[in-house]
Design a protein around this motif. Structure first.
Motif, PDB file in Angstrom:
ATOM      1  N   MET A   1       0.864  -1.178   0.000  1.00 21.74           N
ATOM      2  CA  MET A   1       0.000   0.000   0.000  1.00 21.74           C
ATOM      3  C   MET A   1       0.905   1.234   0.000  1.00 21.74           C
ATOM      4  SD  MET A   1      -2.673   1.243   2.937  1.00 21.74           S
ATOM      5  CE  MET A   1      -3.993   0.112   2.604  1.00 21.74           C
ATOM      6  N   ASN A   2       0.803   2.048  -1.023  1.00 18.76           N
ATOM      7  CA  ASN A   2       1.663   3.222  -1.133  1.00 18.76           C
ATOM      8  C   ASN A   2       1.050   4.472  -0.548  1.00 18.76           C
ATOM      9  OD1 ASN A   2       3.647   1.747  -2.367  1.00 18.76           O
ATOM     10  ND2 ASN A   2       2.903   2.158  -4.413  1.00 18.76           N
ATOM     11  N   LYS A   3      -0.230   4.622  -0.694  1.00 13.64           N
ATOM     12  CA  LYS A   3      -0.900   5.828  -0.204  1.00 13.64           C
ATOM     13  C   LYS A   3      -1.543   5.571   1.146  1.00 13.64           C
ATOM     14  CE  LYS A   3      -0.421   9.051  -3.256  1.00 13.64           C
ATOM     15  NZ  LYS A   3       0.170  10.303  -2.914  1.00 13.64           N
ATOM     16  N   LEU A   4      -1.670   6.622   1.905  1.00 19.39           N
ATOM     17  CA  LEU A   4      -2.328   6.548   3.205  1.00 19.39           C
ATOM     18  C   LEU A   4      -3.832   6.512   2.963  1.00 19.39           C
ATOM     19  CD1 LEU A   4      -1.880   6.699   6.266  1.00 19.39           C
ATOM     20  CD2 LEU A   4      -2.000   9.164   6.071  1.00 19.39           C
ATOM     21  N   ALA A   5      -4.468   5.432   3.391  1.00 19.68           N
ATOM     22  CA  ALA A   5      -5.907   5.286   3.182  1.00 19.68           C
ATOM     23  C   ALA A   5      -6.647   5.905   4.365  1.00 19.68           C
ATOM     24  CB  ALA A   5      -6.275   3.819   3.041  1.00 19.68           C
ATOM     25  N   VAL A   6      -7.354   6.981   4.105  1.00 20.09           N
ATOM     26  CA  VAL A   6      -8.108   7.661   5.151  1.00 20.09           C
ATOM     27  C   VAL A   6      -9.575   7.614   4.778  1.00 20.09           C
ATOM     28  CG1 VAL A   6      -8.499   9.830   6.351  1.00 20.09           C
ATOM     29  CG2 VAL A   6      -6.192   9.201   5.686  1.00 20.09           C
ATOM     30  N   LYS A   7     -10.351   6.968   5.637  1.00 23.84           N
ATOM     31  CA  LYS A   7     -11.792   6.921   5.420  1.00 23.84           C
ATOM     32  C   LYS A   7     -12.408   8.090   6.160  1.00 23.84           C
ATOM     33  CE  LYS A   7     -11.912   1.898   5.314  1.00 23.84           C
ATOM     34  NZ  LYS A   7     -12.344   0.698   6.013  1.00 23.84           N
ATOM     35  N   GLY A   8     -13.124   8.941   5.441  1.00 20.78           N
ATOM     36  CA  GLY A   8     -13.791  10.072   6.083  1.00 20.78           C
ATOM     37  C   GLY A   8     -12.863  11.244   6.314  1.00 20.78           C
ATOM     38  N   ASN A   9     -13.226  12.063   7.238  1.00 20.82           N
ATOM     39  CA  ASN A   9     -12.536  13.298   7.550  1.00 20.82           C
ATOM     40  C   ASN A   9     -11.288  13.024   8.385  1.00 20.82           C
ATOM     41  OD1 ASN A   9     -11.852  15.688   9.051  1.00 20.82           O
ATOM     42  ND2 ASN A   9     -13.836  16.523   8.520  1.00 20.82           N
ATOM     43  N   TRP A  10     -10.157  13.652   8.034  1.00 18.56           N
ATOM     44  CA  TRP A  10      -8.922  13.415   8.770  1.00 18.56           C
ATOM     45  C   TRP A  10      -9.061  13.803  10.240  1.00 18.56           C
ATOM     46  CZ3 TRP A  10      -5.053  10.482   9.279  1.00 18.56           C
ATOM     47  CH2 TRP A  10      -4.030  10.813  10.138  1.00 18.56           C
ATOM     48  N   ASN A  11      -9.793  14.857  10.544  1.00 21.27           N
ATOM     49  CA  ASN A  11      -9.959  15.277  11.933  1.00 21.27           C
ATOM     50  C   ASN A  11     -10.629  14.182  12.758  1.00 21.27           C
ATOM     51  OD1 ASN A  11      -8.779  17.783  11.542  1.00 21.27           O
ATOM     52  ND2 ASN A  11     -10.716  18.735  10.996  1.00 21.27           N
ATOM     53  N   GLU A  12     -11.565  13.489  12.142  1.00 19.68           N
ATOM     54  CA  GLU A  12     -12.243  12.376  12.806  1.00 19.68           C
ATOM     55  C   GLU A  12     -11.260  11.236  13.065  1.00 19.68           C
ATOM     56  OE1 GLU A  12     -15.902   9.962  11.369  1.00 19.68           O
ATOM     57  OE2 GLU A  12     -16.259  12.069  10.866  1.00 19.68           O
ATOM     58  N   VAL A  13     -10.463  10.912  12.067  1.00 18.00           N
ATOM     59  CA  VAL A  13      -9.473   9.847  12.195  1.00 18.00           C
ATOM     60  C   VAL A  13      -8.443  10.221  13.262  1.00 18.00           C
ATOM     61  CG1 VAL A  13      -7.630   8.613  10.988  1.00 18.00           C
ATOM     62  CG2 VAL A  13      -9.793   9.052   9.821  1.00 18.00           C
ATOM     63  N   ALA A  14      -7.992  11.467  13.256  1.00 17.69           N
ATOM     64  CA  ALA A  14      -7.011  11.935  14.239  1.00 17.69           C
ATOM     65  C   ALA A  14      -7.578  11.805  15.653  1.00 17.69           C
ATOM     66  CB  ALA A  14      -6.609  13.375  13.947  1.00 17.69           C
ATOM     67  N   GLY A  23      -0.788   9.163  24.058  1.00 18.60           N
ATOM     68  CA  GLY A  23       0.431   9.959  23.982  1.00 18.60           C
ATOM     69  C   GLY A  23       0.542  10.824  22.738  1.00 18.60           C
ATOM     70  N   LEU A  24      -0.387  10.695  21.801  1.00 13.92           N
ATOM     71  CA  LEU A  24      -0.330  11.483  20.577  1.00 13.92           C
ATOM     72  C   LEU A  24      -0.865  12.894  20.815  1.00 13.92           C
ATOM     73  CD1 LEU A  24      -1.559   8.918  17.904  1.00 13.92           C
ATOM     74  CD2 LEU A  24       0.779   9.652  18.367  1.00 13.92           C
ATOM     75  N   THR A  25      -0.220  13.859  20.188  1.00 10.24           N
ATOM     76  CA  THR A  25      -0.646  15.253  20.304  1.00 10.24           C
ATOM     77  C   THR A  25      -1.191  15.737  18.969  1.00 10.24           C
ATOM     78  OG1 THR A  25       1.487  16.154  19.612  1.00 10.24           O
ATOM     79  CG2 THR A  25       1.208  15.673  21.977  1.00 10.24           C
ATOM     80  N   ASP A  26      -1.793  16.920  18.972  1.00  7.10           N
ATOM     81  CA  ASP A  26      -2.271  17.519  17.722  1.00  7.10           C
ATOM     82  C   ASP A  26      -1.111  17.713  16.745  1.00  7.10           C
ATOM     83  OD1 ASP A  26      -4.907  17.599  18.549  1.00  7.10           O
ATOM     84  OD2 ASP A  26      -4.756  19.635  19.333  1.00  7.10           O
ATOM     85  N   ASP A  27       0.053  18.095  17.257  1.00  9.03           N
ATOM     86  CA  ASP A  27       1.226  18.284  16.392  1.00  9.03           C
ATOM     87  C   ASP A  27       1.651  16.973  15.742  1.00  9.03           C
ATOM     88  OD1 ASP A  27       1.352  20.991  16.861  1.00  9.03           O
ATOM     89  OD2 ASP A  27       2.895  20.825  18.410  1.00  9.03           O
ATOM     90  N   ASP A  28       1.559  15.861  16.482  1.00  9.20           N
ATOM     91  CA  ASP A  28       1.910  14.555  15.922  1.00  9.20           C
ATOM     92  C   ASP A  28       0.994  14.200  14.758  1.00  9.20           C
ATOM     93  OD1 ASP A  28       3.902  14.081  17.880  1.00  9.20           O
ATOM     94  OD2 ASP A  28       2.435  13.191  19.242  1.00  9.20           O
ATOM     95  N   LEU A  29      -0.243  14.631  14.840  1.00  9.58           N
ATOM     96  CA  LEU A  29      -1.260  14.235  13.868  1.00  9.58           C
ATOM     97  C   LEU A  29      -1.537  15.298  12.807  1.00  9.58           C
ATOM     98  CD1 LEU A  29      -3.597  12.532  16.448  1.00  9.58           C
ATOM     99  CD2 LEU A  29      -2.234  11.394  14.699  1.00  9.58           C
ATOM    100  N   LEU A  30      -0.691  16.306  12.735  1.00 10.58           N
ATOM    101  CA  LEU A  30      -0.854  17.364  11.746  1.00 10.58           C
ATOM    102  C   LEU A  30      -0.656  16.778  10.356  1.00 10.58           C
ATOM    103  CD1 LEU A  30      -1.328  20.392  11.373  1.00 10.58           C
ATOM    104  CD2 LEU A  30       1.141  20.699  11.509  1.00 10.58           C
ATOM    105  N   PHE A  31      -1.686  16.851   9.526  1.00 15.41           N
ATOM    106  CA  PHE A  31      -1.630  16.281   8.176  1.00 15.41           C
ATOM    107  C   PHE A  31      -1.751  17.391   7.150  1.00 15.41           C
ATOM    108  CE2 PHE A  31      -3.657  14.434   4.398  1.00 15.41           C
ATOM    109  CZ  PHE A  31      -2.756  13.419   4.125  1.00 15.41           C
TER     110      PHE A  31
END
Length: 61
Positions: A1-14, A23-31
């Motif tokens: 799998m080459n691309k990141l598969a995101v179902k729906g809104n990234w904010n929801e996934v984050a 332990g994950l922060t908003d900065d860690d999940l900045l897309f």
């Protein structure tokens, strides 16, 4: 799998990732478009998982 598969809104996934891995922060999940490898690298370092494991995890959310 080459691309990141995101179902729906990234904010929801984050949000789901933050629930699962406290332990994950908003900065860690900045897309940003075109910065997929950077995001995967941050998550890989923080979670101790391979990029393929992270892609799979995100694809299941």
């Amino acid at each position: 799998m080459n691309k990141l598969a995101v179902k729906g809104n990234w904010n929801e996934v984050a949000g789901k990732l933050k629930q699962k891995f406290a332990g994950l922060t908003d900065d860690d999940l900045l897309f940003k478009e075109g910065k997929e490898e950077e995001l995967l690298g941050r998550l890989q370092k923080k979670l101790g998982k391979t990029k393929d494991e992270i892609r799979s995890l995100i694809g299941k959310l």
